[in-house]
Scaffold this motif. Structure first.
Motif, PDB file in Angstrom:
ATOM      1  N   MET A   7      38.285  34.044   2.238  1.00 14.77           N
ATOM      2  CA  MET A   7      37.395  34.136   1.087  1.00 14.77           C
ATOM      3  C   MET A   7      38.206  34.024  -0.199  1.00 14.77           C
ATOM      4  SD  MET A   7      36.667  38.295   1.191  1.00 14.77           S
ATOM      5  CE  MET A   7      34.985  37.899   1.379  1.00 14.77           C
ATOM      6  N   ILE A  48      28.405  37.084  -5.708  1.00 12.72           N
ATOM      7  CA  ILE A  48      28.772  36.356  -4.487  1.00 12.72           C
ATOM      8  C   ILE A  48      28.290  34.921  -4.664  1.00 12.72           C
ATOM      9  CG2 ILE A  48      28.480  36.181  -1.983  1.00 12.72           C
ATOM     10  CD1 ILE A  48      27.894  39.184  -1.932  1.00 12.72           C
ATOM     11  N   ASN A  49      29.222  33.979  -4.535  1.00 17.21           N
ATOM     12  CA  ASN A  49      28.908  32.555  -4.721  1.00 17.21           C
ATOM     13  C   ASN A  49      28.143  32.313  -6.029  1.00 17.21           C
ATOM     14  OD1 ASN A  49      30.176  32.015  -2.281  1.00 17.21           O
ATOM     15  ND2 ASN A  49      28.323  32.522  -1.142  1.00 17.21           N
ATOM     16  N   GLN A  50      28.604  32.996  -7.080  1.00 12.61           N
ATOM     17  CA  GLN A  50      28.125  32.801  -8.453  1.00 12.61           C
ATOM     18  C   GLN A  50      26.704  33.290  -8.695  1.00 12.61           C
ATOM     19  OE1 GLN A  50      29.137  28.777  -9.662  1.00 12.61           O
ATOM     20  NE2 GLN A  50      31.298  29.124  -9.269  1.00 12.61           N
ATOM     21  N   ASP A  51      26.245  34.221  -7.853  1.00 12.07           N
ATOM     22  CA  ASP A  51      24.990  34.923  -8.126  1.00 12.07           C
ATOM     23  C   ASP A  51      25.271  36.422  -8.132  1.00 12.07           C
ATOM     24  OD1 ASP A  51      22.832  33.114  -8.499  1.00 12.07           O
ATOM     25  OD2 ASP A  51      22.991  32.567  -6.369  1.00 12.07           O
ATOM     26  N   SER A  57      33.723  32.659   4.021  1.00  9.80           N
ATOM     27  CA  SER A  57      33.601  31.438   3.213  1.00  9.80           C
ATOM     28  C   SER A  57      33.060  31.728   1.806  1.00  9.80           C
ATOM     29  CB  SER A  57      32.681  30.443   3.925  1.00  9.80           C
ATOM     30  OG  SER A  57      31.425  31.038   4.147  1.00  9.80           O
ATOM     31  N   ASP A  58      32.867  33.001   1.480  1.00  8.53           N
ATOM     32  CA  ASP A  58      32.295  33.355   0.171  1.00  8.53           C
ATOM     33  C   ASP A  58      33.309  33.331  -0.966  1.00  8.53           C
ATOM     34  OD1 ASP A  58      29.723  33.758   1.095  1.00  8.53           O
ATOM     35  OD2 ASP A  58      30.003  35.909   1.429  1.00  8.53           O
ATOM     36  N   GLU A  59      32.771  33.080  -2.172  1.00 11.39           N
ATOM     37  CA  GLU A  59      33.533  33.293  -3.405  1.00 11.39           C
ATOM     38  C   GLU A  59      32.981  34.598  -3.989  1.00 11.39           C
ATOM     39  OE1 GLU A  59      34.171  29.998  -6.243  1.00 11.39           O
ATOM     40  OE2 GLU A  59      33.180  31.257  -7.732  1.00 11.39           O
TER      41      GLU A  59
END
Lengths: 83, 150
Positions: free
Chosen positions: A1, A57-60, A71-73
């Motif tokens: 991640m 998480i994933n820009q939210d 696989s997360d950002e």
């Protein structure tokens, strides 16, 4: 991640981003914070005041109870102050 | 349209670009936010705006889409700067265009209230005493909450 840190969290941790393999037992954002906090004083200082830390998480925007995957950002930052 | 940029913006040029050759726009509302030297940080020398590239654009687009769903707009623009800014410099621009002023005024106000609590920007203030990260304000959350649908 992929982990990202902004503003004073970035300063305290001393990094703006890093890669991390999802550690065993880390299911939620809160688990991830607990894991990071144990990594050193900078992390502990960044996460010492839970109410002052926001997560995306994933820009939210997300909650500490939300699940994370390898696989997360995941980004940690203080409440926003733009405008 | 939304833009995140280091450079300054020209309000008149942005207004003209938004209206173009259209003649059905009866109202154009612009809001400009400036770097202010005030009592919370007296002697402000500069402010540095940090943001989250990618998420910033995503959130601003979502906010703009929501404004266009709620009001009858013929066009809208949000420009937000980042980097080092000095007192008096322009930080943010919101322009809304509509046939009538009511929608344009409300949408501009909504865009600013939402942007302040939803767009991932952080302000670092530099004064003679050093550097301080600006704290989020409860009033900004309250200002956003007044737009919540019943």
């Amino acid at each position: 991640m992929k982990l990202l840190y902004f503003a004073w969290l970035r300063e305290r941790i001393g990094l703006s981003e890093e890669e991390l393999s999802l550690p065993d037992g880390v299911i939620t954002v809160q688990d991830l914070i607990t894991h990071l906090t144990a990594r050193g004083d900078g992390y502990a200082s960044a996460f010492c005041e839970p109410a002052a830390v926001k997560v995306a998480i994933n820009q939210d925007f997300a909650k500490v109870t939300d699940p994370v995957t390898d696989s997360d950002e995941v980004a940690f930052f203080p409440p926003v102050t733009g405008g | 349209m939304i833009r995140v940029q280091r450079e300054d913006f020209d309000i008149a040029a942005e207004m003209k670009a938004l209206t173009g050759a259209r003649t059905d726009i009866g109202a154009l509302v612009t809001f400009t936010g400036l770097v202010r030297d005030d009592s919370s940080a007296p002697g402000l020398k500069a402010m540095t705006l940090e943001h989250y590239p990618g998420m910033t654009e995503k959130k601003l687009s979502e906010i703009e889409d929501e404004a266009n769903r709620r009001w009858d707009l013929t066009g809208s623009l949000v420009v937000h700067r980042y980097g080092r800014l000095e007192p008096g410099e322009q930080i943010v621009l919101v322009i809304t265009a509509s046939s009538h002023r009511g929608d344009a005024f409300e949408a501009a106000s909504f865009l600013m209230d939402w942007l302040k609590t939803e767009a991932p920007f952080w302000k670092l203030e530099k004064t003679g005493d050093g550097e301080t990260w600006v704290d989020a304000k409860v009033e900004d959350e309250d200002a956003k909450d007044r737009w919540q649908k019943e």
